[in-house]
Enzyme design. Sequence first.
Site, short mmCIF file in Angstrom:
data_model
loop_
_atom_site.label_atom_id
_atom_site.label_comp_id
_atom_site.label_asym_id
_atom_site.label_seq_id
_atom_site.Cartn_x
_atom_site.Cartn_y
_atom_site.Cartn_z
N ARG A 19 -9.78 -13.88 -11.39
CA ARG A 19 -8.93 -12.95 -12.13
C ARG A 19 -7.46 -13.23 -11.84
NH1 ARG A 19 -11.75 -7.50 -9.98
NH2 ARG A 19 -12.00 -8.88 -8.18
N LYS A 79 -6.79 -9.16 -5.32
CA LYS A 79 -7.49 -8.94 -4.06
C LYS A 79 -6.51 -8.90 -2.89
CE LYS A 79 -11.27 -8.49 -3.75
NZ LYS A 79 -12.04 -7.23 -3.91
N TYR A 98 -5.68 -4.45 -4.79
CA TYR A 98 -6.81 -3.85 -4.09
C TYR A 98 -6.70 -4.27 -2.63
CZ TYR A 98 -9.18 -2.75 -8.51
OH TYR A 98 -9.51 -2.25 -9.75
N HIS A 100 -8.47 -2.26 0.26
CA HIS A 100 -9.70 -1.93 0.98
C HIS A 100 -9.52 -2.14 2.49
CE1 HIS A 100 -11.96 -1.29 -2.69
NE2 HIS A 100 -11.62 -2.47 -3.14
N GLU A 122 -7.08 1.11 -5.15
CA GLU A 122 -8.28 1.96 -5.02
C GLU A 122 -8.00 3.35 -4.48
OE1 GLU A 122 -7.98 -0.19 -1.04
OE2 GLU A 122 -7.66 -0.70 -3.15
N ASP A 274 -17.49 -4.15 -0.55
CA ASP A 274 -16.07 -4.35 -0.28
C ASP A 274 -15.46 -3.17 0.47
OD1 ASP A 274 -16.03 -2.54 -2.36
OD2 ASP A 274 -14.84 -3.78 -3.72
#
Length: 382
Positions: A19, A79, A98, A100, A122, A274
């Site tokens: 992506r 990411k 993102y 995480h 997120e 994840d």
Amino acid sequence: MTEPLVVGVPTEIKPDEHRVALTPDGVRELYAHSVSVLVEAGAGLGASIPDDQFAAAGAEVVASADEVWERAGLVCKVKEPQESELRHLRPDLVLFTYLHLAAYPAVAEALLAAGTTGIAYETVQQPDGSLPLLAPMSEVAGRMSVQVGAHFLERHNGGRGVLLGGAPGVRPAHVVVLGAGNVGWNAAWMAAGLEAEVDVLDRNVDRLREVDKIQMGRITTLASNRGQVERVVVDADLVIGAVLVAGGRAPVVVDEDVVRAMKPGAVIIDIAIDQGGCIATSHETSHHDPVFERHGVIHYAVGNMPGAVPHTSTYALTNVTLPYLAELARLGVASAVRHDPALALGVNTLAGTLPNATVAEALGRPHTPLADALANSEEPRQ
């Protein structure tokens, strides 16, 4: 009024991640707001978006990731930064991606040590509790989980040799979906569409009522508790773990003894991996090596499932991130979060502190209220 932050879009380097964080349409929208955009050459190729489309939309296509990270005040990614990217972190940088952090504490440590402002897709959260920047990827992952599960249920792929929809005179596969949020709802809906026998479990009975109203009995809704989970999981052909805690580690809802009692050749898809995973026997896998077997059960636990369909995922992601990205670029972090409480909840790290209480708790670190963190920080460079 301050000058807008320069937005930088590097190529994603996480294994099997194709992506890109912004589409040409996104570039054009930012350009209309006088926001300069740097895109690393080749960043969109994995998503079937060539450089000339970015350039035509107004982006400056640059030769290297180093140049993107160095010149941009606001780096937009898909990411979390990988180990080789951590050297680019600095106090006057905003990173929007993102993160995480509960699942990747080493990234949290690097962001804190560098003093970088880390804003996580997120944990951007609306007053009604919805997670607008997680929703489209949750929808993609939920829908993908069913086709992935169907694939690995085939005998030559290690599964039980079960067709999800069965056949005339033959019982369909039993699919269990743990969690009725965006991920779980989309998984259950797709499985029901293929005529599987579907149970969806959640602790929120109001959410189950919503699913039941829409599906009108095609999906069985069950209140989630330990006994219920154990009974349905051991009977399942396909289990889809779709449990989410915004900003925190996913709770383990299926322990190893339950996995041990499952049917040989059954399949588990742990979409929560994840965030640490919601199945005790899971560990993160990749698109190139997606499954492993434990106690005779096939486990699929790819941490970036939507990366397998990067064209669809890139456009779905930009659709929701773009308004927030434009706010951050035009106003700067302090003004943007004052104007938008949902975006304020996205701030995970700032000037060496952890302004998001859930993230701080998950990491076992002190929480600093955002207002205090902003008061002690300097606005990133323009």
